[in-house]
Design a protein around this motif. Structure first.
Motif, PDB file in Angstrom:
ATOM      1  N   ASP A   1      71.431 149.658  74.483  1.00 12.40           N
ATOM      2  CA  ASP A   1      72.292 150.024  73.367  1.00 12.40           C
ATOM      3  C   ASP A   1      72.237 151.540  73.166  1.00 12.40           C
ATOM      4  N   GLY A   2      73.192 152.036  72.410  1.00  9.11           N
ATOM      5  CA  GLY A   2      73.331 153.478  72.226  1.00  9.11           C
ATOM      6  C   GLY A   2      72.120 154.138  71.589  1.00  9.11           C
ATOM      7  N   ALA A   3      71.527 153.493  70.591  1.00  7.47           N
ATOM      8  CA  ALA A   3      70.371 154.077  69.906  1.00  7.47           C
ATOM      9  C   ALA A   3      69.185 154.219  70.861  1.00  7.47           C
ATOM     10  N   TYR A   4      68.945 153.203  71.675  1.00  2.17           N
ATOM     11  CA  TYR A   4      67.831 153.251  72.628  1.00  2.17           C
ATOM     12  C   TYR A   4      68.102 154.309  73.701  1.00  2.17           C
ATOM     13  N   LYS A   5      69.345 154.405  74.131  1.00  2.00           N
ATOM     14  CA  LYS A   5      69.732 155.406  75.139  1.00  2.00           C
ATOM     15  C   LYS A   5      69.447 156.809  74.613  1.00  2.00           C
ATOM     16  N   GLN A   6      69.763 157.040  73.349  1.00  2.00           N
ATOM     17  CA  GLN A   6      69.544 158.356  72.753  1.00  2.00           C
ATOM     18  C   GLN A   6      68.045 158.620  72.560  1.00  2.00           C
ATOM     19  N   ALA A   7      67.310 157.642  72.075  1.00  2.00           N
ATOM     20  CA  ALA A   7      65.887 157.835  71.785  1.00  2.00           C
ATOM     21  C   ALA A   7      65.027 157.952  73.044  1.00  2.00           C
ATOM     22  N   TYR A   8      65.410 157.270  74.106  1.00  2.00           N
ATOM     23  CA  TYR A   8      64.592 157.225  75.323  1.00  2.00           C
ATOM     24  C   TYR A   8      65.412 157.602  76.548  1.00  2.00           C
ATOM     25  N   ALA A   9      66.140 158.696  76.432  1.00  2.00           N
ATOM     26  CA  ALA A   9      67.081 159.109  77.482  1.00  2.00           C
ATOM     27  C   ALA A   9      66.414 159.196  78.861  1.00  2.00           C
ATOM     28  N   GLY A  10      65.252 159.784  78.949  1.00  2.00           N
ATOM     29  CA  GLY A  10      64.589 159.923  80.240  1.00  2.00           C
ATOM     30  C   GLY A  10      64.175 158.596  80.841  1.00  2.00           C
ATOM     31  N   LEU A  11      63.760 157.676  79.995  1.00  2.00           N
ATOM     32  CA  LEU A  11      63.292 156.373  80.464  1.00  2.00           C
ATOM     33  C   LEU A  11      64.435 155.510  80.998  1.00  2.00           C
TER      34      LEU A  11
ATOM     35  N   GLU B   1      67.409 156.784  82.105  1.00  2.00           N
ATOM     36  CA  GLU B   1      68.340 157.628  82.856  1.00  2.00           C
ATOM     37  C   GLU B   1      68.981 156.818  83.983  1.00  2.00           C
ATOM     38  N   GLY B   2      70.305 156.966  84.107  1.00  2.00           N
ATOM     39  CA  GLY B   2      71.037 156.251  85.144  1.00  2.00           C
ATOM     40  C   GLY B   2      71.539 154.891  84.712  1.00  2.00           C
ATOM     41  N   ILE B   3      71.187 154.460  83.507  1.00  2.00           N
ATOM     42  CA  ILE B   3      71.665 153.180  82.969  1.00  2.00           C
ATOM     43  C   ILE B   3      72.657 153.494  81.868  1.00  2.00           C
ATOM     44  N   GLU B   4      73.821 152.895  81.934  1.00  2.00           N
ATOM     45  CA  GLU B   4      74.854 153.124  80.931  1.00  2.00           C
ATOM     46  C   GLU B   4      74.702 152.127  79.777  1.00  2.00           C
ATOM     47  N   VAL B   5      75.164 152.524  78.607  1.00  2.00           N
ATOM     48  CA  VAL B   5      75.154 151.639  77.444  1.00  2.00           C
ATOM     49  C   VAL B   5      75.884 150.344  77.807  1.00  2.00           C
ATOM     50  N   GLY B   6      75.253 149.216  77.498  1.00  2.00           N
ATOM     51  CA  GLY B   6      75.817 147.907  77.798  1.00  2.00           C
ATOM     52  C   GLY B   6      75.338 147.327  79.112  1.00  2.00           C
ATOM     53  N   GLU B   7      74.768 148.163  79.976  1.00  2.00           N
ATOM     54  CA  GLU B   7      74.267 147.676  81.269  1.00  2.00           C
ATOM     55  C   GLU B   7      72.868 147.074  81.122  1.00  2.00           C
ATOM     56  N   SER B   8      72.470 146.334  82.139  1.00  2.00           N
ATOM     57  CA  SER B   8      71.166 145.679  82.145  1.00  2.00           C
ATOM     58  C   SER B   8      70.037 146.676  82.382  1.00  2.00           C
ATOM     59  N   MET B   9      68.985 146.527  81.597  1.00  2.00           N
ATOM     60  CA  MET B   9      67.753 147.298  81.789  1.00  2.00           C
ATOM     61  C   MET B   9      66.730 146.513  82.600  1.00  2.00           C
ATOM     62  N   LEU B  10      67.075 145.296  82.988  1.00  2.00           N
ATOM     63  CA  LEU B  10      66.126 144.455  83.710  1.00  2.00           C
ATOM     64  C   LEU B  10      65.649 145.087  85.020  1.00  2.00           C
ATOM     65  N   PRO B  11      66.515 145.706  85.814  1.00  2.00           N
ATOM     66  CA  PRO B  11      65.997 146.349  87.029  1.00  2.00           C
ATOM     67  C   PRO B  11      64.956 147.435  86.720  1.00  2.00           C
ATOM     68  N   ARG B  12      65.171 148.204  85.645  1.00  2.00           N
ATOM     69  CA  ARG B  12      64.196 149.239  85.270  1.00  2.00           C
ATOM     70  C   ARG B  12      62.901 148.606  84.788  1.00  2.00           C
ATOM     71  N   PHE B  13      63.010 147.524  84.019  1.00  2.00           N
ATOM     72  CA  PHE B  13      61.839 146.764  83.559  1.00  2.00           C
ATOM     73  C   PHE B  13      60.996 146.339  84.755  1.00  2.00           C
ATOM     74  N   LYS B  14      61.643 145.750  85.757  1.00  8.68           N
ATOM     75  CA  LYS B  14      60.930 145.279  86.947  1.00  8.68           C
ATOM     76  C   LYS B  14      60.334 146.440  87.730  1.00  8.68           C
ATOM     77  N   GLU B  15      61.085 147.527  87.825  1.00  4.71           N
ATOM     78  CA  GLU B  15      60.592 148.713  88.531  1.00  4.71           C
ATOM     79  C   GLU B  15      59.336 149.252  87.850  1.00  4.71           C
ATOM     80  N   LEU B  16      59.357 149.358  86.530  1.00  4.20           N
ATOM     81  CA  LEU B  16      58.216 149.909  85.798  1.00  4.20           C
ATOM     82  C   LEU B  16      57.002 148.987  85.847  1.00  4.20           C
TER      83      LEU B  16
END
Length: 185
Positions: free
Chosen positions: A43-53, A55-70
């Motif tokens: 969501d937009g608020a999370y994107k703004q607060a944690y931009a570096g974390l 990065e490369g994920i657009e608002v509305g897209e899945s964060m699951l790949p980043r979750f698995k990567e981390l």
């Protein structure tokens, strides 16, 4: 000898800490001991607060790949539940830790309480209410007050988390269908 719930894990900060604890534990923990619940949508608020974390994920897209990567190899401890938690049912037995950071509405809070509180084990289960100590989610304070005789406050983790020990079983019959429909008394 019980499950761990990370409800509202986003990209996995708490999940990583919990899985690292399992990695470091002298007791073997076979299988998926941590259940991670989230929509995994940026969501937009999370994107703004944690931009570096994110990065490369657009608002509305899945964060699951980043979750698995981390999580990396720690993912072996985690059962991922992607989607609306209100469509999930808990049938996994007793809980030893319930980390709650997903209750952003009355409806979600009611569902989490109905599904997970009856699985808490008196004297063993710990509940962490991530957003309890601020004014934005009053239903969290109402929930813990309603079940106050079943919990002991262990402490706080600033800036906004409260940590509880379950001291008495909470039967499903003691949980109201909708918290916002309780009388003021």
């Amino acid at each position: 000898d019980g499950a761990i719930i990370d409800a509202g894990c986003r990209v996995g900060a708490a999940t990583i800490a919990l899985a690292s604890g399992l990695d470091d534990s002298p007791r073997p923990t076979p299988g998926k001991s941590i259940h991670a619940y989230d929509l995994f949508r940026l969501d937009g608020a999370y994107k703004q607060a944690y931009a570096g974390l994110v990065e490369g994920i657009e608002v509305g897209e899945s964060m699951l790949p980043r979750f698995k990567e981390l999580l990396g190899s720690r993912l072996e401890h985690v059962a991922v539940h992607e989607g609306d938690i209100c469509s999930e049912r808990w049938t996994g037995g007793p809980l030893v830790l319930l980390f709650i950071d997903i209750c952003k509405s009355w409806e979600i809070n009611d569902h989490v309480v109905r599904e997970f509180f009856p699985a808490l084990v008196p004297g063993r289960s710990v509940v962490i209410q991530q957003d309890l100590i601020h004014e934005w989610l009053p239903f969290l304070a109402i929930t813990m007050g309603l079940f106050g005789d079943s919990f002991e406050l262990l402490g706080v983790a600033p800036p906004c988390s409260a940590i509880y020990l379950c001291t008495r079983a909470i039967p499903a019959t003691a949980i109201p269908p909708a918290l916002d429909e309780l009388s003021p008394e």
